[in-house]
Design a protein around this motif. Structure first.
Motif, PDB file in Angstrom:
ATOM      1  N   LYS A 164      22.501 -20.694   6.617  1.00 43.81           N
ATOM      2  CA  LYS A 164      23.200 -21.699   7.421  1.00 43.81           C
ATOM      3  C   LYS A 164      23.651 -22.876   6.556  1.00 43.81           C
ATOM      4  O   LYS A 164      24.793 -23.328   6.653  1.00 43.81           O
ATOM      5  CB  LYS A 164      22.287 -22.186   8.544  1.00 43.81           C
ATOM      6  CG  LYS A 164      22.912 -23.208   9.442  1.00 43.81           C
ATOM      7  CD  LYS A 164      21.966 -23.607  10.561  1.00 43.81           C
ATOM      8  CE  LYS A 164      22.596 -24.647  11.461  1.00 43.81           C
ATOM      9  NZ  LYS A 164      21.673 -25.068  12.521  1.00 43.81           N
ATOM     10  N   LEU A 165      22.765 -23.366   5.709  1.00 43.49           N
ATOM     11  CA  LEU A 165      23.110 -24.507   4.868  1.00 43.49           C
ATOM     12  C   LEU A 165      24.189 -24.136   3.856  1.00 43.49           C
ATOM     13  O   LEU A 165      25.110 -24.919   3.606  1.00 43.49           O
ATOM     14  CB  LEU A 165      21.867 -25.036   4.151  1.00 43.49           C
ATOM     15  CG  LEU A 165      20.820 -25.674   5.054  1.00 43.49           C
ATOM     16  CD1 LEU A 165      19.585 -26.048   4.241  1.00 43.49           C
ATOM     17  CD2 LEU A 165      21.373 -26.888   5.780  1.00 43.49           C
ATOM     18  N   SER A 213      27.035 -28.792   5.024  1.00 46.81           N
ATOM     19  CA  SER A 213      27.064 -30.055   5.763  1.00 46.81           C
ATOM     20  C   SER A 213      25.892 -30.940   5.341  1.00 46.81           C
ATOM     21  O   SER A 213      24.736 -30.534   5.407  1.00 46.81           O
ATOM     22  CB  SER A 213      26.958 -29.761   7.270  1.00 46.81           C
ATOM     23  OG  SER A 213      26.594 -30.912   7.982  1.00 46.81           O
ATOM     24  N   ARG A 214      26.219 -32.142   4.932  1.00 48.45           N
ATOM     25  CA  ARG A 214      25.183 -33.109   4.538  1.00 48.45           C
ATOM     26  C   ARG A 214      24.229 -33.365   5.704  1.00 48.45           C
ATOM     27  O   ARG A 214      23.013 -33.412   5.531  1.00 48.45           O
ATOM     28  CB  ARG A 214      25.838 -34.410   4.076  1.00 48.45           C
ATOM     29  CG  ARG A 214      24.837 -35.500   3.736  1.00 48.45           C
ATOM     30  CD  ARG A 214      25.544 -36.731   3.160  1.00 48.45           C
ATOM     31  NE  ARG A 214      24.680 -37.868   3.046  1.00 48.45           N
ATOM     32  CZ  ARG A 214      23.739 -38.023   2.119  1.00 48.45           C
ATOM     33  NH1 ARG A 214      23.535 -37.065   1.249  1.00 48.45           N
ATOM     34  NH2 ARG A 214      23.005 -39.110   2.082  1.00 48.45           N
ATOM     35  N   GLU A 215      24.780 -33.523   6.913  1.00 45.23           N
ATOM     36  CA  GLU A 215      23.959 -33.805   8.085  1.00 45.23           C
ATOM     37  C   GLU A 215      22.989 -32.655   8.381  1.00 45.23           C
ATOM     38  O   GLU A 215      21.818 -32.868   8.676  1.00 45.23           O
ATOM     39  CB  GLU A 215      24.826 -34.086   9.322  1.00 45.23           C
ATOM     40  CG  GLU A 215      25.635 -35.370   9.236  1.00 45.23           C
ATOM     41  CD  GLU A 215      26.870 -35.238   8.344  1.00 45.23           C
ATOM     42  OE1 GLU A 215      27.385 -34.111   8.151  1.00 45.23           O
ATOM     43  OE2 GLU A 215      27.300 -36.276   7.806  1.00 45.23           O
ATOM     44  N   ARG A 257      21.142 -29.484  -4.130  1.00 44.59           N
ATOM     45  CA  ARG A 257      21.425 -30.340  -2.963  1.00 44.59           C
ATOM     46  C   ARG A 257      22.941 -30.491  -2.777  1.00 44.59           C
ATOM     47  O   ARG A 257      23.440 -30.477  -1.665  1.00 44.59           O
ATOM     48  CB  ARG A 257      20.770 -31.701  -3.131  1.00 44.59           C
ATOM     49  CG  ARG A 257      19.269 -31.672  -2.950  1.00 44.59           C
ATOM     50  CD  ARG A 257      18.669 -33.047  -3.222  1.00 44.59           C
ATOM     51  NE  ARG A 257      17.237 -33.007  -3.198  1.00 44.59           N
ATOM     52  CZ  ARG A 257      16.497 -33.144  -2.116  1.00 44.59           C
ATOM     53  NH1 ARG A 257      17.088 -33.327  -0.952  1.00 44.59           N
ATOM     54  NH2 ARG A 257      15.191 -33.108  -2.171  1.00 44.59           N
ATOM     55  N   GLU A 258      23.668 -30.648  -3.883  1.00 43.84           N
ATOM     56  CA  GLU A 258      25.136 -30.740  -3.804  1.00 43.84           C
ATOM     57  C   GLU A 258      25.709 -29.463  -3.223  1.00 43.84           C
ATOM     58  O   GLU A 258      26.594 -29.506  -2.348  1.00 43.84           O
ATOM     59  CB  GLU A 258      25.736 -30.987  -5.190  1.00 43.84           C
ATOM     60  CG  GLU A 258      25.506 -32.359  -5.727  1.00 43.84           C
ATOM     61  CD  GLU A 258      25.975 -32.498  -7.176  1.00 43.84           C
ATOM     62  OE1 GLU A 258      26.736 -31.622  -7.664  1.00 43.84           O
ATOM     63  OE2 GLU A 258      25.577 -33.470  -7.829  1.00 43.84           O
ATOM     64  N   GLY A 276      23.568 -31.585   0.562  1.00 37.26           N
ATOM     65  CA  GLY A 276      22.547 -32.624   0.694  1.00 37.26           C
ATOM     66  C   GLY A 276      22.804 -33.882  -0.082  1.00 37.26           C
ATOM     67  O   GLY A 276      22.113 -34.871   0.082  1.00 37.26           O
ATOM     68  N   SER A 277      23.784 -33.921  -0.958  1.00 37.27           N
ATOM     69  CA  SER A 277      24.043 -35.133  -1.734  1.00 37.27           C
ATOM     70  C   SER A 277      25.390 -35.707  -1.398  1.00 37.27           C
ATOM     71  O   SER A 277      26.285 -35.058  -0.992  1.00 37.27           O
ATOM     72  CB  SER A 277      24.006 -34.820  -3.225  1.00 37.27           C
ATOM     73  OG  SER A 277      22.697 -34.516  -3.618  1.00 37.27           O
TER      74      SER A 277
END
Length: 87
Positions: A45-46, A51-53, A81-82, A86-87
């Motif tokens: 999913k990520l 999506s950062r959110e 994270r990027e 996440g970033s």
């Protein structure tokens, strides 16, 4: 750089070498730079949404955890994270 993945579907170790080649193993590396804990569905999913959110929500809810084991691991963590938003 070596990353251990721990999911509900199993575990794997991924090593990316300086020349860009990649090795994947069904066994943990004894000296990973990073260990990522998440369900396979959360990772999918990520990766799909980027999506950062969504990433921050998953992290807040404990659905993903990234543990660094070295200085290189902290750099890998930032890139991961990027990649996942996440970033």
């Amino acid at each position: 750089m070596t990353v251990n993945f721990v999911t509900d579907c199993g575990s794997a170790s991924v090593t990316v070498f300086k020349d860009g080649s990649v090795s994947v193993s069904g066994e943990f590396s004894r000296s990973p730079d990073v260990t990522i804990h998440a369900s396979f569905e959360v990772l999918k999913k990520l990766y799909s949404s980027r999506s950062r959110e969504e990433y921050l929500k998953a992290e807040r809810e404990g659905k993903i955890r990234i543990v660094t084991h070295s200085l290189r691991g902290r750099k890998v963590e930032r890139k991961f994270r990027e990649l996942l938003g996440g970033s």
